[in-house]
Design a protein around this motif. Structure first.
Motif, PDB file in Angstrom:
ATOM      1  N   THR A 180       3.926  45.790  -2.364  1.00 37.08           N
ATOM      2  CA  THR A 180       3.257  46.872  -3.074  1.00 37.08           C
ATOM      3  C   THR A 180       2.075  47.390  -2.249  1.00 37.08           C
TER       4      THR A 180
ATOM      5  N   GLY B 175      -0.973  48.036  -2.740  1.00 40.57           N
ATOM      6  CA  GLY B 175      -2.250  47.323  -2.800  1.00 40.57           C
ATOM      7  C   GLY B 175      -2.265  46.118  -1.874  1.00 40.57           C
TER       8      GLY B 175
ATOM      9  N   THR C 222      -3.501  51.864 -13.041  1.00 43.26           N
ATOM     10  CA  THR C 222      -3.271  53.213 -12.578  1.00 43.26           C
ATOM     11  C   THR C 222      -4.082  54.176 -13.432  1.00 43.26           C
TER      12      THR C 222
ATOM     13  N   TYR D  76      -4.081  52.343  -8.453  1.00 45.44           N
ATOM     14  CA  TYR D  76      -3.019  53.192  -7.915  1.00 45.44           C
ATOM     15  C   TYR D  76      -3.193  54.598  -8.468  1.00 45.44           C
TER      16      TYR D  76
ATOM     17  N   ILE E 257      -4.940  53.893  -2.048  1.00 49.74           N
ATOM     18  CA  ILE E 257      -5.213  52.787  -2.964  1.00 49.74           C
ATOM     19  C   ILE E 257      -6.731  52.606  -3.014  1.00 49.74           C
TER      20      ILE E 257
END
Ligand code: SAH
Length: 478
Positions: A339, A341, A365, A390, A448
């Motif tokens: 992912t 992050g 998010t 995100y 991010i």
């Protein structure tokens, strides 16, 4: 890519070699061992074939006269090695008549170049670097040599012998491919690789129903399926081996906006590619339509890959797709991806957890200000919690005010990490109070946000501090 790897049929005609010395002899050796017929013009008039096996030397024709006026009818390629200026002239002649020509160590006068080769009989791997670095090509070749089973060529030959008869027994293409995959990946393939050809032949002959062996449904249709694959944040080397395998097996790939072209390139060459991304601000294809396409492709017998940036189950709507597929009775599975992050953390050395300092991580998010307002910020005030956001660029001012209002310190370190693991990745670090300014310092997303004390351990933070110290020192010195 300037040079496309293709394979030359050496049965089609002679190769014309013009040259002298060790360079020419090396090419003679290579061509002769590959089974080529060679018309050899010795640039120095001396046809030296010392060191060649007699059988190989027998395929060499010692040509006389001026190569620049030699007959080129039927010649399949021209090679100049150690030929000097006459090689350059020969190259002009070859290009005038449209023949592929290689002048050794001279890209400007070559229309083809020699790759580094892994030679396992019918399996041949060509490695090129566009002429940039033969040393790198050789290193790549060594690695490939190391992972390829020694008898991989025998396996190809074995299948080659059976292919025609199987075409009749399993007329359907997709099913036939699956049949051969089962053979290659199963016990029969293992027998061939172990050098037990006869047993492998017998085992193949003993398969009573080839279609059933290939995993056919009763309808006779191949069984389709959908694999949700996480493509990671951008660097194709971050694909898992499973992801790579799924891409290599795919008949069709439905991919998101965030998936980089380099990753798409890893899919099977003749797989169809269908973009289903939603550009920010544009409606794109709706989730229901995507679900429908996935279901239909699997039901028509295709092996579909649903390729998403990062991980499918981290703000990727993979959950909805899996539910729709299950409801439709479609076989599906999920391959995890790195992912964004986690990719950002690795690239910029942000330890998401740190002993005694950061004990929890929250992924959240906040696409729009409205989303940010809906976040329960009071749950995120723990100083020992790292917050990874995100889709948070637009909502950055609201994220800042939410966290500050809930009581998180304005001096909390934050980082904005854009296009992570891609060649144009970028980072801006600072404090929570400056978050919107940090967003402005980035040349566009995706990005991010990482919020928490751990950002102070990151590489860009260390660098920024170093720069501060340096400019202080310079100031005092001035
Ligand atoms: N499933 C994805 C996230 C999709 S949501 C994953 O697991 O990574 C889209 C958001 O992901 C973007 O707005 C951005 O915040 C983040 N993102 C995706 N790729 C990124 C990248 N290469 N660099 C920085 N952020 C990225």
């Amino acid at each position: 890519m300037r040079f496309l790897p293709v394979f030359l049929d050496l049965q089609a005609g002679p190769v014309l070699l013009l040259g002298a010395g060790d360079l020419a002899r090396a090419k003679l050796r290579l061509l002769a061992a590959a089974g080529a017929r060679i018309r050899y013009f010795a640039a120095d008039g001396h046809h030296d074939v010392s060191g060649l096996a007699p059988a190989d030397a027998a395929r060499i024709e010692f040509a006389q006269g001026d190569p620049l006026s030699a007959e080129l009818n039927g010649v399949i390629a021209i090679l100049c090695a150690g030929a000097g200026d006459i090689g350059v002239a020969m190259s002009a002649r070859a290009r005038a008549v449209g023949l592929p020509v290689n002048v050794m160590d001279d890209l400007a006068h070559s229309t083809f170049i020699f790759p580094a080769i892994v030679d396992r009989g019918d399996v041949v791997v060509a490695v090129g670097t566009g002429g940039a670095s033969p040393v790198v090509a050789r290193r790549v070749r060594e690695r490939i040599e190391a992972v390829l089973p020694a008898r991989i060529g025998d396996l190809a030959t074995f299948i080659g012998r059976w292919r025609k008869s199987m075409n009749h027994r399993i007329p359907e293409f997709a099913l036939r491919r699956r049949f051969w995959e089962r053979v290659v990946d199963g016990p029969i393939g293992a027998l061939v690789l172990a050098g037990r050809q006869e047993e492998a032949e017998a085992a193949l002959q003993d398969i009573p129903d080839a279609s059933a062996f290939a995993g056919a449904l009763t309808s006779g249709k191949a069984e389709g399926r959908v694999t949700l694959v996480g493509a990671g944040p951008g660097d194709p080397d971050l694909l898992t081996i499973k992801a790579l395998r799924a891409l290599q097996d795919a008949d069709i790939v439905f991919y998101d906006e965030l998936v980089s072209p380099e990753i798409l390139d890893r899919a099977r060459r003749d797989a169809s590619r269908v973009p289903v991304g939603r550009r920010v601000g544009k409606p794109g294809i709706g989730q229901d339509a995507i679900n429908k396409m996935l279901i239909e492709s699997a039901k028509s017998g295709q092996r579909a890959v649903r390729l998403k940036g990062g991980d499918c189950f981290v703000f990727g709507r993979g959950g909805e797709e899996i539910e729709a597929l299950r409801a439709a009775g479609v076989a599906c599975s999920v391959v995890p991806g790195i992912t964004a992050g986690v990719g950002a953390a690795a690239q910029f050395e942000v330890p998401l957890t740190f002993r005694h300092e950061a004990l929890r991580i929250t992924f959240l998010t906040a696409h729009k200000a409205r989303d940010a307002e809906a976040v329960e910020w009071s749950a995120l005030t723990d100083r020992k919690m790292t917050v990874v956001v995100y889709m948070g660029m637009t909502a950055a001012p609201s994220i800042r005010s939410g966290l500050l209002a809930a009581g998180r310190s304005p001096q909390t370190p934050v980082g904005v990490f854009a296009r992570v693991t891609r060649p144009d990745a970028q980072a801006a670090v600072g404090m929570l109070q400056d978050l919107p300014d940090l967003i402005d310092r980035i040349d566009g997303g995706p990005a991010i946000l990482i919020i928490g004390d751990v950002v102070a351990h990151s590489a860009p933070w260390r660098e920024a501090n170093l720069n501060r110290v340096l400019s202080k020192l310079l100031e005092t010195a001035a």
